[in-house]
Design a protein around this motif. Sequence first.
Motif, short mmCIF file in Angstrom:
data_model
loop_
_atom_site.label_atom_id
_atom_site.label_comp_id
_atom_site.label_asym_id
_atom_site.label_seq_id
_atom_site.Cartn_x
_atom_site.Cartn_y
_atom_site.Cartn_z
N GLU A 1 -13.08 1.00 -8.11
CA GLU A 1 -11.47 -0.17 -6.78
C GLU A 1 -11.89 -1.37 -8.04
OE1 GLU A 1 -12.43 1.52 -2.83
OE2 GLU A 1 -13.75 -0.48 -3.75
N GLU A 2 -12.81 -1.89 -8.86
CA GLU A 2 -13.42 -2.95 -9.03
C GLU A 2 -13.01 -3.71 -10.90
OE1 GLU A 2 -13.68 -5.91 -6.93
OE2 GLU A 2 -14.39 -4.83 -5.23
N ILE B 1 -1.05 0.39 -10.22
CA ILE B 1 -2.23 1.17 -9.74
C ILE B 1 -2.72 0.55 -8.39
CG2 ILE B 1 -3.86 1.18 -10.90
CD1 ILE B 1 -3.56 4.06 -11.16
N ASP B 2 -3.05 1.30 -7.51
CA ASP B 2 -3.87 1.08 -6.68
C ASP B 2 -5.40 1.53 -6.19
OD1 ASP B 2 -4.69 3.57 -6.08
OD2 ASP B 2 -3.47 3.58 -3.68
N ASP B 3 -5.73 0.61 -5.78
CA ASP B 3 -6.87 0.13 -5.23
C ASP B 3 -7.89 1.56 -5.86
OD1 ASP B 3 -6.19 1.09 -3.03
OD2 ASP B 3 -7.20 0.05 -1.67
N ASP B 4 -7.67 2.58 -4.96
CA ASP B 4 -8.59 4.13 -5.14
C ASP B 4 -7.81 5.10 -6.49
OD1 ASP B 4 -6.42 4.85 -3.58
OD2 ASP B 4 -8.12 5.76 -2.52
N ILE C 1 5.60 5.37 -6.53
CA ILE C 1 6.74 4.75 -5.81
C ILE C 1 7.97 3.60 -6.86
CG2 ILE C 1 7.26 2.11 -4.55
CD1 ILE C 1 3.96 3.08 -3.36
N CYS D 1 -3.37 -3.61 -2.44
CA CYS D 1 -3.65 -2.86 -3.25
C CYS D 1 -3.03 -2.55 -4.20
CB CYS D 1 -3.36 -1.44 -2.78
SG CYS D 1 -4.38 -1.11 -0.70
N ILE E 1 -17.13 5.05 -7.34
CA ILE E 1 -16.32 3.76 -6.21
C ILE E 1 -16.73 2.66 -7.12
CG2 ILE E 1 -15.31 2.90 -4.08
CD1 ILE E 1 -16.69 6.05 -3.28
N LYS F 1 -9.27 -13.08 -3.70
CA LYS F 1 -9.60 -12.63 -3.10
C LYS F 1 -9.42 -12.88 -1.77
CE LYS F 1 -12.24 -7.97 -4.63
NZ LYS F 1 -13.74 -7.51 -4.35
N CYS G 1 -5.38 -4.88 1.36
CA CYS G 1 -6.42 -3.92 0.91
C CYS G 1 -7.67 -3.76 1.12
CB CYS G 1 -5.43 -4.56 -0.23
SG CYS G 1 -7.28 -3.63 -1.53
N HIS G 2 -8.25 -2.60 1.37
CA HIS G 2 -9.69 -3.32 2.21
C HIS G 2 -10.72 -3.40 0.60
CE1 HIS G 2 -9.77 1.01 -0.36
NE2 HIS G 2 -11.53 0.76 -0.64
N VAL G 3 -9.85 -3.29 -0.29
CA VAL G 3 -11.12 -3.88 -1.75
C VAL G 3 -11.04 -5.95 -1.45
CG1 VAL G 3 -11.41 -4.00 -3.79
CG2 VAL G 3 -10.90 -2.28 -3.10
N MET H 1 1.19 -1.01 0.26
CA MET H 1 -0.30 0.16 0.24
C MET H 1 1.10 0.79 -0.16
SD MET H 1 -1.05 -0.13 3.82
CE MET H 1 -1.29 1.37 4.07
N ASN I 1 -16.84 3.26 2.99
CA ASN I 1 -15.44 2.86 2.57
C ASN I 1 -14.58 4.29 2.04
OD1 ASN I 1 -13.37 2.71 -0.38
ND2 ASN I 1 -14.93 1.12 -1.30
N SER J 1 -2.53 6.17 -6.32
CA SER J 1 -0.77 6.10 -6.71
C SER J 1 0.04 4.91 -7.53
CB SER J 1 -0.64 5.78 -5.25
OG SER J 1 -0.55 4.24 -4.06
N THR K 1 -12.90 5.24 -0.09
CA THR K 1 -12.09 5.42 -1.36
C THR K 1 -13.44 6.66 -1.11
OG1 THR K 1 -11.41 3.47 -2.39
CG2 THR K 1 -12.05 4.75 -3.63
#
Lengths: 158, 158
Positions: free
Chosen positions: B15-16, B90-93, B33, A116, B11, A141, A109-111, A44, A154, B96, A156
């Motif tokens: 995310e998905e 790339i991350d969940d939201d 990063i 993440c 969202i 997952k 990751c919260h998903v 993350m 959430n 980054s 996000t």
Amino acid sequence: MYFMFKKRDNIKEVEEGKYLAPKFDENGLIPVITADFQDGSILMHGYMNEEALKKTIETKEAHYWSRSRKKLWRKGQVSGFVQRVKEIRIDDDQDSIWLLVDIGNGASCHVGYRSCFYRSIPLGKIKNDENIEMEFKEKNKKFDPKIIYKDENNPTKL
Amino acid sequence: MYFMFKKRDNIKEVEEGKYLAPKFDENGLIPVITADFQDGSILMHGYMNEEALKKTIETKEAHYWSRSRKKLWRKGQVSGFVQRVKEIRIDDDQDSIWLLVDIGNGASCHVGYRSCFYRSIPLGKIKNDENIEMEFKEKNKKFDPKIIYKDENNPTKL
């Protein structure tokens, strides 16, 4: 403000010196890269304020500042997926942190995925009239967010 | 603004979904990063604007936004230490980026080390009346900044 951090007096000392003198941005935050200590993969990207950095150093459990919830956040306090800190590095100008953590067989990751960063962006020429389609690098997952987080909002934001 | 990025409509999709819909902050930047693709170690933490992200995807060479110089920055344009991009995540939201790069036997840090994260912060109880002394994890510089950068200004800000 904690007085444990050295004052940022001169650039030479910040870059070449041995004393911790972190730079917090205009919101009092420093960006944090969190990696799995076993394989180096990134789990993350987060932020710490001074208190979160202090708690992380002292307790050896990762603490962050949650920008969406606007509060100190001990990672895993809801999900149980605590991050045990193995090493903390800081960069040349001391304005970002690299955290190496042990999450065992857990997730970050919260998903619901372990990392993440579960999607990969294709490289090469971008077509002007099409959206860029990513590839999922994690297929399954590690947990079901609906079960773990129940009624939590959430984090996000669009 | 480039229209190649999907609008951040909801969202669930961010995310998905499979479409790239990055979030740039109030300064038009997304944190990046940058890791060595060979061993996963972190080389640097930087920022991209939309143009830098587009150029990185298309040219497969890392481009950043230099906050200190306030301009697009093709990494290596002065030092010669170009970063060849192997993968972008790339991350969940989608706020980054994790860049996996090949720098061969080169370096990434303007101070002269291979990685910017050459110092380690000790863990455990912090003494109230002492500065925190870090350990150097890289013993030798890969290059001499005075020779490589000559009259360039140091980008580090206090």
